[in-house]
Design an enzyme around this catalytic site. Structure first.
Site, PDB file in Angstrom:
ATOM      1  N   TYR A 107     -86.945  24.262   0.195  1.00  0.00           N
ATOM      2  CA  TYR A 107     -86.112  23.066   0.083  1.00  0.00           C
ATOM      3  C   TYR A 107     -85.943  22.510   1.493  1.00  0.00           C
ATOM      4  CZ  TYR A 107     -82.001  20.148  -0.923  1.00  0.00           C
ATOM      5  OH  TYR A 107     -81.115  19.100  -1.039  1.00  0.00           O
ATOM      6  N   ASP A 146     -89.025  20.837  -3.054  1.00  0.00           N
ATOM      7  CA  ASP A 146     -88.540  19.503  -2.698  1.00  0.00           C
ATOM      8  C   ASP A 146     -88.744  19.362  -1.198  1.00  0.00           C
ATOM      9  OD1 ASP A 146     -87.174  17.224  -2.041  1.00  0.00           O
ATOM     10  OD2 ASP A 146     -85.233  17.873  -2.836  1.00  0.00           O
TER      11      ASP A 146
END
Length: 253
Positions: A107, A146
């Protein structure tokens, strides 16, 4: 082998929005999560056929990653949380080692409004690239998550108005280019180099998802040496439960 990656924007919240049903139907060999926003033990989700790995931020309710790995594939040779002493307090990285590959769930930090965190973001990107290259010397890498950047104009609905904003700054896009040029492949663009209108994140404001005013910021990226093994890379735009949708990689080993 099927791998799924999804920024769930709060795992406990996503569980209340159908995550368990998606997990069962998707039947992934690996399911990687970002932005879990929880500490270990706070989510009541324990699929019996999977190993569970969580990396939580020191700050409660913030960031965090997780991986569910199918037990039938065997236990990983090793499990690493963080980046070997760097950037380890926000729960942003989990690495599983298998005989044929490393799986890295990440992330990436958001540069924030007015690029307030861009200097940290650039440091993170450089350290991460070096980390992935180090792994790649032992086994090829499957890197997902992400990544908080739309690489090219084709990767978001409104590139002109967003130029220079967090996620579409020249600095962040440049770091993605550096990573790919270092020997890695953006699997979705490998199969669909010109496809438009396919995104993985939509703002909760302005009916963005309804109007498909989105960004492609969730990726599966692999070492170039794995190109002949990848079979498809998908963005599962019909799946709700978060402001992101899941992405999928199908690969043969």
């Amino acid at each position: 082998m099927k791998l799924i990656s999804w920024n769930v924007n709060g795992f406990r919240a996503c569980l209340s929005k159908g995550f368990s049903e998606f997990f069962r139907e998707a039947d992934g060999d690996f399911v990687c999560l970002q932005e879990t926003k929880m500490q270990p033990g706070q989510a009541d989700f324990h699929p019996e056929d999977y190993y569970e790995y969580y990396n939580s931020a020191e700050k409660k309710g913030y960031s965090g990653t997780a991986i569910f790995a199918r037990k039938a594939l065997g236990e990983p040779l090793s499990v690493h949380y963080g980046m070997k002493g760097k950037h380890d307090d926000e729960g942003r990285l989990i690495t599983l080692e298998y005989p044929d590959f490393y799986l890295v769930c990440c992330y990436v930090p958001n540069a924030q409004s007015e690029l307030k965190r861009i200097d940290y973001r650039m440091e993170f990107e450089d350290d991460l690239r070096n980390y992935l290259l180090e792994l790649n010397r032992t086994h090829p890498v499957i890197y997902c998550g992400d990544l908080n950047v739309a690489h090219e104009e084709i990767d978001l609905k409104n590139p002109k108005s967003n130029r220079g904003n967090a996620g579409f700054s020249d600095q962040e896009r440049g770091k993605m280019t550096e990573l790919l040029n270092a020997g890695f492949t953006d699997t979705f663009r490998y199969f669909y180099p010109d496809r438009t209108g396919i995104y993985s994140w939509w703002s909760y404001r302005f009916n963005a998802r309804k109007n498909n005013a989105g960004w492609r910021i969730d990726y599966f990226i692999v070492s170039n040496s794995l190109q002949d093994r990848i079979r498809d890379s998908k963005i599962l735009t019909d799946i709700t439960g978060s402001d992101h949708c899941p992405v999928e990689l199908d690969i043969e080993f």
